[in-house]
Write an enzyme that holds these catalytic residues in place. Structure first.
Site, short mmCIF file in Angstrom:
data_model
loop_
_atom_site.label_atom_id
_atom_site.label_comp_id
_atom_site.label_asym_id
_atom_site.label_seq_id
_atom_site.Cartn_x
_atom_site.Cartn_y
_atom_site.Cartn_z
N CYS A 25 -7.78 -7.31 8.69
CA CYS A 25 -6.60 -6.94 9.49
C CYS A 25 -5.69 -8.15 9.74
CB CYS A 25 -7.01 -6.32 10.82
SG CYS A 25 -7.85 -4.75 10.59
N HIS A 29 -0.56 -5.95 5.69
CA HIS A 29 -0.84 -4.63 5.13
C HIS A 29 0.05 -3.62 5.84
CE1 HIS A 29 -3.39 -5.00 8.67
NE2 HIS A 29 -3.31 -3.68 8.79
N HIS A 76 10.11 0.78 8.02
CA HIS A 76 10.19 -0.14 6.89
C HIS A 76 10.48 -1.58 7.34
CE1 HIS A 76 9.98 3.56 4.66
NE2 HIS A 76 9.82 2.88 3.55
N GLU A 116 -2.63 4.35 14.69
CA GLU A 116 -2.56 3.39 13.59
C GLU A 116 -3.11 4.05 12.32
OE1 GLU A 116 -3.03 -1.12 14.05
OE2 GLU A 116 -4.94 -0.45 13.23
ZN LIG Z 1 -3.19 -2.74 10.59
#
Ligand SMILES: [Zn+2]
Length: 129
Positions: A25, A29, A76, A116
């Site tokens: 993490c 990403h 974005h 998430e």
């Molecule tokens: Zn993440």
């Protein structure tokens, strides 16, 4: 007491990494974040688009974070560039809550939930009951 509870949901795609995280993490990403906004009020208000007091608040004002990151939202964007705090779901929910409070009338209890992933989410409110 008369009470209105407004709900709206939206999604945005964004990149992030968790600063200082010892694991994957911590690398850049992306997620498709889902956000649920709950706004509770005992009175109705006018908005920028409606002069009479007939709304808790404008749905548009609750959905600002869904806008293009080049137009003031998160879509974005790279979250680490858009907010000062670390970009955990907890901090994203807190940030959206704080920024939304600036855009809506006073006296509204706001709860922000951020997913998430489909199976991991967090809610934030400043009104612990
Ligand atoms: Zn993440």
């Amino acid at each position: 007491m008369p009470t209105w509870i407004l709900h709206t949901e939206f999604k945005f795609d964004a990149a992030h990494y968790i600063d200082g995280y010892d694991g994957k993490c911590g690398r850049m990403h992306g997620h498709t974040y889902k956000v649920h906004m709950k706004a509770k009020s005992h009175k109705l208000n006018p908005s920028a688009y409606l002069k009479t007091s007939d709304m808790v608040c404008d749905f548009k004002e609750l959905k600002w974070a869904a806008k293009d990151s080049e137009r003031g939202g998160f879509d974005h964007g790279v979250l680490n560039d858009l907010m000062q705090e670390n970009t955990t779901a907890e901090r994203i929910a807190e940030y959206i809550h704080q920024e939304t409070k600036k855009r809506i009338p006073s006296g509204i209890e706001l709860e922000v939930t951020v997913w998430e992933t489909e199976t991991s989410w967090v809610s934030y409110t400043d009104n612990d009951v």
